[in-house]
Design a protein around this motif. Sequence first.
Motif, short mmCIF file in Angstrom:
data_model
loop_
_atom_site.label_atom_id
_atom_site.label_comp_id
_atom_site.label_asym_id
_atom_site.label_seq_id
_atom_site.Cartn_x
_atom_site.Cartn_y
_atom_site.Cartn_z
N ARG A 201 0.83 -1.21 0.00
CA ARG A 201 0.00 0.00 0.00
C ARG A 201 0.87 1.26 0.00
O ARG A 201 0.58 2.23 -0.71
N LYS B 43 2.54 1.50 -3.45
CA LYS B 43 1.56 1.97 -4.44
C LYS B 43 1.39 3.48 -4.35
O LYS B 43 1.34 4.17 -5.38
N MET C 232 2.51 4.98 -7.80
CA MET C 232 1.36 4.92 -8.69
C MET C 232 0.31 6.00 -8.45
O MET C 232 -0.44 6.35 -9.36
#
Length: 470
Positions: free
Chosen positions: A416, A419, A423
Amino acid sequence: MWTGIMVPLRQELMVTLILFLLLFIKVGASEYRTGTILRLVNILLLANLVLGFFPCPDATLFNGMFHTGRLIVLEKNILNLGTLIVSLLAYDWLKEHRQALEFYMLLLATLTGFFFMISSGNLLMFYLGLELSTIPLTALSGFDLEKKQSSEAALKFIISSAFSSALLLFGISLLYGATGSLGFDAIPRRLDGSAFQLFAFILLLSGFAFKISVVPFHLWTADVYEGSPVAVTAYLSVISKGAVFFIFIQALYTVFRPLAGNWNRMLILLSVLTMLTGNLFALRQNNLKRLLAFSSITQSGFILAGITGSSRAGDASVIYFILIYIFSNLGAFGVVSLISAQTGRENIDDYKGLYAANPLLSWVMAISLFSLAGIPPTAGFFGKFFLLMAGAGRGNYVFIGIAALNMVIALYYYLRVIKAIFMDSQPQPIGKLKIPLLPNIAFGLCVAGILVTGVMGWVYDYIYSLSIGF
């Protein structure tokens, strides 16, 4: 005579010498430049680390209260390495702090306590070393004097430490009453597994469990980690925990060896509870310090799994994992520390889009989290593999299966963060940050340790050759 004392005590004496040098500077210098002091201290810590690699003979001092050998020297060197990395990473924060000298004096006092604790051959020496390290740690946790949260962390830490110390002292007193001795070499010969002795051991185990954040004695951990300065949180999660694990496994494998059948079952239960609780609470965290706090609780559960192996492989896997854990956890905390010092941001959402402006910090964080999660080819994978293999050596396959499932759960909250960094995006991402030279060196050491330690098989082989077990 003096040589016979000073050589085995050289690591303790070197740390004490550095501490007194800083005290003289504080008292004698009317003014000094913080940057110069930080560079001087880091040079001295590096010299201390190098000194630790010189050969040291096995020795016993003070009527058996202090002993040293190659394994103990190695453990102290691991702590020296971690302390040096913490110091390098804290440069950006300390250069703006008015009490940088006081920080190092407290830090070195705790390190001295850890050294005496690891070398203890007597429960009284062990307790004195533990308290010498714990009291300065409580002061360090409240080192950001202007922040209410830091003072709250120090208060919670000292209350929980006092409670755990009371349990330890009560357990030590009962054990002395049951065996008539405080010496590590005499106690095993007088243990017969009576209910009274088991009660004393449970009290001692509870005191240890507080220090290493084992469930259900973990409740102080997240609040203290979040409220303390990031550098102190990193030190607490790695150096302090590693030192207590070193003496814990030594006590179990030698002092309480006759009670192995009892404490093995206890550790299996505590390990499962610790891994599950740490993972489930980490899933809900947004603050990175709290996330890493619950992550460290989970890692304690994995270390307990290795200890249950009750073998040389168990001892070697714990020491090897703590070495890897130093690189992995300090890499992650180093990124958090630098970003917190320059921006004040510590939440996962704040890290969205970090890669766009800070690719180096992003990759250090990603590699560190991959290692903490146990993803190959990082060293964290090999560390957890050896821990689980050691635990499986006694045929506890259901237990090891539960531990493996917890590794899968942990992937979620580590990924998490990755990410968010690589991202996700946000309207006001963290801009380009300046990385000073010393933190850059620390990041290089952490990444190199994570990528190289796992594939250098001789590291584990060397630790195994020094390890104890039964």
